[in-house]
Enzyme design. Structure first.
Site, PDB file in Angstrom:
ATOM      1  N   LYS A 162     -13.144  -1.035  -6.224  1.00 38.97           N
ATOM      2  CA  LYS A 162     -13.889   0.219  -6.171  1.00 38.97           C
ATOM      3  C   LYS A 162     -13.032   1.404  -6.587  1.00 38.97           C
ATOM      4  O   LYS A 162     -13.551   2.494  -6.810  1.00 38.97           O
ATOM      5  CB  LYS A 162     -14.480   0.439  -4.777  1.00 38.97           C
ATOM      6  CG  LYS A 162     -13.529   0.318  -3.616  1.00 38.97           C
ATOM      7  CD  LYS A 162     -14.310   0.247  -2.308  1.00 38.97           C
ATOM      8  CE  LYS A 162     -13.435  -0.137  -1.125  1.00 38.97           C
ATOM      9  NZ  LYS A 162     -14.192  -0.399   0.086  1.00 38.97           N
ATOM     10  N   LYS A 181      -8.364  -7.684 -10.458  1.00 36.14           N
ATOM     11  CA  LYS A 181      -9.398  -7.862  -9.441  1.00 36.14           C
ATOM     12  C   LYS A 181     -10.430  -6.736  -9.545  1.00 36.14           C
ATOM     13  O   LYS A 181     -10.086  -5.583  -9.813  1.00 36.14           O
ATOM     14  CB  LYS A 181      -8.745  -7.842  -8.054  1.00 36.14           C
ATOM     15  CG  LYS A 181      -9.605  -8.389  -6.945  1.00 36.14           C
ATOM     16  CD  LYS A 181      -8.789  -8.491  -5.648  1.00 36.14           C
ATOM     17  CE  LYS A 181      -9.667  -8.944  -4.508  1.00 36.14           C
ATOM     18  NZ  LYS A 181      -8.911  -9.042  -3.247  1.00 36.14           N
ATOM     19  N   LYS A 193       0.814  -1.216   0.000  1.00 36.41           N
ATOM     20  CA  LYS A 193       0.000   0.000   0.000  1.00 36.41           C
ATOM     21  C   LYS A 193       0.846   1.265   0.000  1.00 36.41           C
ATOM     22  O   LYS A 193       0.486   2.269  -0.610  1.00 36.41           O
ATOM     23  CB  LYS A 193      -0.942  -0.006   1.209  1.00 36.41           C
ATOM     24  CG  LYS A 193      -2.085  -1.005   1.079  1.00 36.41           C
ATOM     25  CD  LYS A 193      -3.098  -0.834   2.190  1.00 36.41           C
ATOM     26  CE  LYS A 193      -4.298  -1.746   1.969  1.00 36.41           C
ATOM     27  NZ  LYS A 193      -5.326  -1.580   2.998  1.00 36.41           N
TER      28      LYS A 193
END
Length: 344
Positions: free
Chosen positions: A210, A207, A115
């Protein structure tokens, strides 16, 4: 060994619209678990702020996620749906556990590296410390089971390590305060069969997310029947007929994704789906998938729309849930303070 009540804890971040991947990967499992366990389903807004959030959007997303939990079938009267930031024990216990966990343990967490990327020095301390808060979320309620996906297994192992170290470090104080041989349980992962990995409708190698800029890449749980149908009809496919065997999907990511979605929605295996549709063309299969998805997901979107308009009701669900969560958490937190030697 100490005896603990079988209790499930899980949470989802309110950081955008929930989509089909969240539903098939997590929420349908939440619905099944409530039949057999006492469950706490949390809106983990403290985790959400590890990266910058717009306050108005965060508030809206908290309410939308709460609406999604209820619309999907979680019983908010029997189970506990609540907002993490309304229960101060999460942050309190996280600090205590910060002082139990070791820096080396956090340095091994691969998700932070992913991340934070190359700009690691600019990442928030909260993003680095995220797994400690996750451990506090679970241990605050002495949860014994946690439904986890592949990306959270390492964090649950950390929670177990922290629980074990706390139990060992404070063994004498734990015993002196009347507990058996452990204060915290070592939470177990709940794996309910193979998780359906849902990929983008525009690219079967990525994948469903959102954060994808194309809304056509995903089916949002808030989508109405028309939007669901349109997105499936536009979903990327290849020109070949569907194979009759699962092995034939191996190098056809878009075909495998749509067959997998159909299988998960209807509760069958991919092999079962191919027995029905194998050898046929994609247009026939897509028509069937549209009908199935609209039947299964359309009512969720409609109910979410209704609930989102009932702001006072949603807020009251969260208030009631937080009250019930605090009733479980506060005795545990008080005992932690006694064990640690704090004066209350």
């Amino acid at each position: 060994m100490a005896k603990f009540v079988n209790r499930v804890f899980s949470g989802i971040q309110p950081t955008g619209h929930l989509h089909l991947g969240n539903y098939l990967g997590a929420i349908i499992k939440f619905i099944e678990l409530q039949k057999t366990h006492d469950c706490l389903y949390c809106v983990v807004d403290l985790h959400a702020i590890t990266v910058a959030q717009n306050p108005d959007e965060l508030r809206a997303h908290i309410r939308e996620l709460t609406a999604a939990y209820i619309a999907c079938g979680i019983d908010y009267e029997k189970q506990i749906i609540f907002n993490q930031s309304q229960v101060s024990g999460h942050a309190e216990l996280a600090w205590v556990l910060n002082c139990v966990a070791r820096v080396g343990w956090l340095n091994r967490m691969t998700q932070f590296k992913e991340k934070a990327g190359k700009d690691r020095e600019n990442a928030s301390v909260g993003l680095y410390d995220y797994p400690i808060l996750m451990a506090a979320d679970i241990l605050l309620y002495k949860a014994t089971h946690v439904p986890v996906g592949e990306d959270q297994k390492q964090h649950l192992e950390l929670a177990r390590d922290i629980a074990q170290k706390f139990n060992l470090d404070f063994a004498s104080a734990i015993a002196a305060h009347g507990f058996e041989d452990a204060f915290f349980p070592l939470p177990e992962p709940l794996i309910q069969g193979p998780a359906q990995r849902v990929m983008s409708l525009r690219d079967g190698t990525k994948k469903m997310s959102k954060s994808d800029p194309s809304d056509n890449s995903r089916i949002n749980l808030s989508d109405d029947a028309e939007a669901i149908a349109q997105k499936i009809r536009k979903a990327k496919t290849d020109p070949e007929a569907l194979p009759s065997e699962v092995e034939g999907l191996a190098k056809r990511p878009e075909a495998e994704n749509l067959v997998g979605i159909y299988a998960a929605l209807i509760g069958e295996t991919k092999a079962d789906v191919l027995k029905t549709f194998g050898g046929g063309n994609f247009s026939t299969f897509k028509t069937a998938l549209v009908d199935l998805a609209v039947d299964k997901l359309g009512p969720i979107g409609a109910e979410m729309k209704r609930l989102k308009a009932e702001t006072a009701f949603i807020d009251q669900v969260l208030v009631n849930g937080a009250t019930r969560a605090r009733a479980l958490a506060e005795p545990h937190m008080a005992a932690v303070k006694d064990i640690m030697g704090f004066v209350r």
